[in-house]
Design an enzyme around this catalytic site. Structure first.
Site, PDB file in Angstrom:
ATOM      1  N   PHE A  78     -70.255  27.273 -30.748  1.00  0.00           N
ATOM      2  CA  PHE A  78     -70.777  27.049 -29.397  1.00  0.00           C
ATOM      3  C   PHE A  78     -72.282  27.307 -29.334  1.00  0.00           C
ATOM      4  O   PHE A  78     -72.714  28.398 -28.959  1.00  0.00           O
ATOM      5  CB  PHE A  78     -70.044  27.938 -28.382  1.00  0.00           C
TER       6      PHE A  78
ATOM      7  N   ASP B  34     -71.707  32.765 -22.000  1.00  0.00           N
ATOM      8  CA  ASP B  34     -72.022  33.494 -23.240  1.00  0.00           C
ATOM      9  C   ASP B  34     -73.443  34.053 -23.211  1.00  0.00           C
ATOM     10  O   ASP B  34     -74.363  33.390 -22.734  1.00  0.00           O
ATOM     11  CB  ASP B  34     -71.929  32.549 -24.452  1.00  0.00           C
TER      12      ASP B  34
ATOM     13  N   TYR C 155     -62.806  39.320 -15.186  1.00  0.00           N
ATOM     14  CA  TYR C 155     -62.408  40.251 -16.258  1.00  0.00           C
ATOM     15  C   TYR C 155     -63.520  41.281 -16.491  1.00  0.00           C
ATOM     16  O   TYR C 155     -63.282  42.493 -16.494  1.00  0.00           O
ATOM     17  CB  TYR C 155     -62.102  39.494 -17.566  1.00  0.00           C
TER      18      TYR C 155
ATOM     19  N   ASN D 166     -53.864  43.822 -11.472  1.00  0.00           N
ATOM     20  CA  ASN D 166     -53.289  44.454 -12.670  1.00  0.00           C
ATOM     21  C   ASN D 166     -54.204  45.550 -13.224  1.00  0.00           C
ATOM     22  O   ASN D 166     -53.766  46.681 -13.483  1.00  0.00           O
ATOM     23  CB  ASN D 166     -53.056  43.388 -13.743  1.00  0.00           C
TER      24      ASN D 166
ATOM     25  N   LEU E  52     -63.546  34.032 -31.483  1.00  0.00           N
ATOM     26  CA  LEU E  52     -63.977  33.369 -32.712  1.00  0.00           C
ATOM     27  C   LEU E  52     -63.054  33.601 -33.918  1.00  0.00           C
ATOM     28  O   LEU E  52     -62.612  32.649 -34.558  1.00  0.00           O
ATOM     29  CB  LEU E  52     -65.408  33.822 -33.052  1.00  0.00           C
TER      30      LEU E  52
ATOM     31  N   SER F 113     -65.984  47.634 -22.281  1.00  0.00           N
ATOM     32  CA  SER F 113     -66.486  46.524 -23.107  1.00  0.00           C
ATOM     33  C   SER F 113     -67.996  46.423 -23.013  1.00  0.00           C
ATOM     34  O   SER F 113     -68.593  46.740 -21.971  1.00  0.00           O
ATOM     35  CB  SER F 113     -65.855  45.235 -22.589  1.00  0.00           C
TER      36      SER F 113
ATOM     37  N   ALA G 232     -53.694  49.209 -21.494  1.00  0.00           N
ATOM     38  CA  ALA G 232     -52.952  48.170 -20.783  1.00  0.00           C
ATOM     39  C   ALA G 232     -53.826  47.489 -19.735  1.00  0.00           C
ATOM     40  O   ALA G 232     -54.188  48.097 -18.727  1.00  0.00           O
ATOM     41  CB  ALA G 232     -51.729  48.801 -20.108  1.00  0.00           C
TER      42      ALA G 232
ATOM     43  N   ILE H 151     -55.544  46.263 -30.093  1.00  0.00           N
ATOM     44  CA  ILE H 151     -56.245  47.525 -30.396  1.00  0.00           C
ATOM     45  C   ILE H 151     -55.276  48.702 -30.239  1.00  0.00           C
ATOM     46  O   ILE H 151     -55.303  49.657 -31.019  1.00  0.00           O
ATOM     47  CB  ILE H 151     -57.491  47.705 -29.504  1.00  0.00           C
TER      48      ILE H 151
ATOM     49  N   LYS I 201     -63.898  45.673 -15.762  1.00  0.00           N
ATOM     50  CA  LYS I 201     -64.365  46.745 -16.657  1.00  0.00           C
ATOM     51  C   LYS I 201     -65.476  47.551 -15.965  1.00  0.00           C
ATOM     52  O   LYS I 201     -65.480  48.781 -15.999  1.00  0.00           O
ATOM     53  CB  LYS I 201     -64.864  46.168 -17.983  1.00  0.00           C
TER      54      LYS I 201
HETATM   55  C1  UD1 Z   1     -65.422  37.689 -25.403  1.00  0.00           C
HETATM   56  C2  UD1 Z   1     -65.602  37.839 -23.941  1.00  0.00           C
HETATM   57  C3  UD1 Z   1     -65.873  39.290 -23.640  1.00  0.00           C
HETATM   58  C4  UD1 Z   1     -64.709  40.117 -24.132  1.00  0.00           C
HETATM   59  C5  UD1 Z   1     -64.536  39.863 -25.620  1.00  0.00           C
HETATM   60  C6  UD1 Z   1     -63.328  40.610 -26.170  1.00  0.00           C
HETATM   61  C7  UD1 Z   1     -66.517  35.681 -23.148  1.00  0.00           C
HETATM   62  C8  UD1 Z   1     -67.695  35.006 -22.568  1.00  0.00           C
HETATM   63  N1  UD1 Z   1     -66.679  36.999 -23.451  1.00  0.00           N
HETATM   64  O1  UD1 Z   1     -66.606  38.092 -26.076  1.00  0.00           O
HETATM   65  O2  UD1 Z   1     -66.040  39.472 -22.254  1.00  0.00           O
HETATM   66  O3  UD1 Z   1     -64.954  41.476 -23.896  1.00  0.00           O
HETATM   67  O4  UD1 Z   1     -64.358  38.487 -25.867  1.00  0.00           O
HETATM   68  O5  UD1 Z   1     -62.183  39.854 -26.152  1.00  0.00           O
HETATM   69  O6  UD1 Z   1     -65.495  35.094 -23.350  1.00  0.00           O
HETATM   70  N2  UD1 Z   1     -67.520  31.180 -30.611  1.00  0.00           N
HETATM   71  C9  UD1 Z   1     -67.666  29.931 -31.183  1.00  0.00           C
HETATM   72  N3  UD1 Z   1     -66.555  29.140 -31.314  1.00  0.00           N
HETATM   73  C10 UD1 Z   1     -65.310  29.540 -30.897  1.00  0.00           C
HETATM   74  C11 UD1 Z   1     -65.166  30.828 -30.321  1.00  0.00           C
HETATM   75  C12 UD1 Z   1     -66.293  31.605 -30.188  1.00  0.00           C
HETATM   76  O7  UD1 Z   1     -68.764  29.534 -31.570  1.00  0.00           O
HETATM   77  O8  UD1 Z   1     -64.342  28.764 -31.026  1.00  0.00           O
HETATM   78  C13 UD1 Z   1     -68.703  32.041 -30.497  1.00  0.00           C
HETATM   79  C14 UD1 Z   1     -69.010  32.471 -29.085  1.00  0.00           C
HETATM   80  O9  UD1 Z   1     -69.840  31.520 -28.442  1.00  0.00           O
HETATM   81  C15 UD1 Z   1     -69.714  33.805 -29.335  1.00  0.00           C
HETATM   82  C16 UD1 Z   1     -69.032  34.342 -30.598  1.00  0.00           C
HETATM   83  O10 UD1 Z   1     -68.428  33.210 -31.212  1.00  0.00           O
HETATM   84  O11 UD1 Z   1     -71.057  33.603 -29.620  1.00  0.00           O
HETATM   85  C17 UD1 Z   1     -67.956  35.360 -30.289  1.00  0.00           C
HETATM   86  O12 UD1 Z   1     -67.089  34.818 -29.315  1.00  0.00           O
HETATM   87  P1  UD1 Z   1     -65.756  35.577 -28.850  1.00  0.00           P
HETATM   88  O13 UD1 Z   1     -64.974  35.960 -30.039  1.00  0.00           O
HETATM   89  O14 UD1 Z   1     -65.089  34.712 -27.820  1.00  0.00           O
HETATM   90  O15 UD1 Z   1     -66.286  36.912 -28.207  1.00  0.00           O
HETATM   91  P2  UD1 Z   1     -67.362  37.124 -27.013  1.00  0.00           P
HETATM   92  O16 UD1 Z   1     -67.628  35.880 -26.283  1.00  0.00           O
HETATM   93  O17 UD1 Z   1     -68.522  37.839 -27.590  1.00  0.00           O
END
Ligand code: UD1
Length: 340
Positions: A218, A298, A149, A101, A200, A124, A83, A13, A153
């Site tokens: 997931f 999640d 983490y 940190n 994701l 966040s 940072a 970002i 925040k």
């Molecule tokens: C995550 C963090 C959050 C952080 C944000 C920014 C967790 C629990 N939360 O948010 O604290 O502020 O990243 O970096 O890690 N998903 C899948 N398959 C995957 C990866 C993700 O289905 O391989 C789903 C997750 O279950 C979720 C969505 O995609 O429903 C988004 O996931 P992700 O990109 O990791 O973000 P958050 O979990 O929302």
């Protein structure tokens, strides 16, 4: 020209924000220690804007170095503080690394400028946990964090709020990001996950390019349209522009209070399967995916009420999910041809 310090300015970002600040006419100084980024990003930024920005390699946990920096640069008109460590899983394994940190850097920065500072803080939507009402507004109560983490925040927001109460020259805006994704339109900067991506969209792009196997969705038994979890995905360039709006608000001394909080999202939620589909539709690439169990920690669904940002910051997200997917994919393809 007003001078803005961007800490973590070579991160995901941060790098996009540096570009938008420069485009808006600001002079920018970057601090980074490359803990989770690459020095090459500085060249990439130069390739986008055509100018080499001032850069200082510094660990913000080093109090004496931060004090020296503040003595050398007394005339900065604002700081955007990115940072920080941000990997949820790692924070559970190494909580002290995260608390040290993320807090030392913030406290050292404020102390070095003797609490006389315009500061934009990266927060966040994780502070809301699973909200009781959607879309979630800035007034919603924060919930107990699921990870160290997330806790950094929440506590950092409290540290800032309490410090602002007793420091009339400290003006802070905390920006609560929803899910930042996508990359710059030039495909010269973007997200650079270390190892297997936990988030994701980087997992999707790495899977599509053949660096990873199929995606695991997931959970498909949530109470949502298709059973997969809902998030408010926001394009990183829109997010970057919101930081410029926050700096302008602090400069203009328009705030009702010296501590303010804003949601930064699009105000719309998308399920994981909708994101998979949007990626396929907007890039023409086929994705393989499996359905797996829910990921621990999640939330089921969250998206933001962005009325306050729109009314007060004068900022609204402009790019849609297709723009997010296309730009993330172009960046992944760029990385394949130009490995970091
Ligand atoms: C995550 C963090 C959050 C952080 C944000 C920014 C967790 C629990 N939360 O948010 O604290 O502020 O990243 O970096 O890690 N998903 C899948 N398959 C995957 C990866 C993700 O289905 O391989 C789903 C997750 O279950 C979720 C969505 O995609 O429903 C988004 O996931 P992700 O990109 O990791 O973000 P958050 O979990 O929302």
């Amino acid at each position: 020209m007003a001078k803005i310090l961007v800490t973590g300015g070579t991160g995901f970002i941060g790098s996009h924000t540096v570009v938008e600040l420069y485009n808006a006419g600001y002079e920018v100084i970057i601090i980074d220690n490359f803990a989770n980024s690459s020095p090459k990003i500085l060249q990439q930024i130069k390739a986008i804007i055509g100018v080499e920005l001032e850069f200082v390699r510094l660990d913000l946990c080093d109090e004496s170095k931060v004090t020296e920096f503040a003595a050398k640069y007394p005339d900065i008109s604002g700081v955007i503080h990115f940072a920080a460590f941000k990997a949820v899983g790692e924070s559970v394994q190494e909580p002290l690394k995260y608390y040290k940190n993320n807090f030392y850097s913030l406290i050292n920065l404020i102390n070095a400028y003797k609490s006389s500072l315009n500061l934009v803080f990266s927060s966040s939507c994780t502070v809301y946990g699973q909200p009781d009402f959607l879309p979630v507004t800035e007034e919603a109560p924060t919930k107990k964090a699921e990870s160290p983490y997330g806790n950094t925040k929440q506590i950092a927001e409290e540290i800032l709020q309490e410090t602002c109460k007793v420091s009339p020259s400290l003006n802070v805006i905390s920006l609560r990001y929803f899910n930042p994704v996508g990359a710059h339109a030039t495909a010269l900067i973007g997200e650079l996950p270390i190892g297997t991506p936990q988030n994701l969209v980087p997992f999707i792009t790495q899977s599509a390019i053949g660096k990873r196997g199929p995606i695991t969705v997931f959970g498909n038994d949530y109470d949502t349209a298709d059973g997969s979890a809902v998030r408010d995905y926001i394009h990183v360039v829109d997010l970057a522009k919101a930081h410029v709006a926050a700096i302008k608000r602090l400069e203009g001394a328009q705030a009702d209070s010296n501590y303010e909080v804003f949601n930064l999202g699009t105000g719309k939620g998308s399920t994981v399967l909708e994101i998979v589909n949007a990626f396929e539709q907007s890039t023409g690439e086929k994705l393989n995916y499996n359905i797996g169990p829910r990921r621990s920690g999640d939330v089921e669904k969250v998206w933001g009420d962005v009325t306050k940002s729109s009314k007060i910051l004068g900022w609204t997200a402009e790019l849609n999910v297709d723009d997010m997917m296309r730009s993330a994919w172009n960046w992944e393809k760029y990385l394949k041809d130009n490995p970091f």
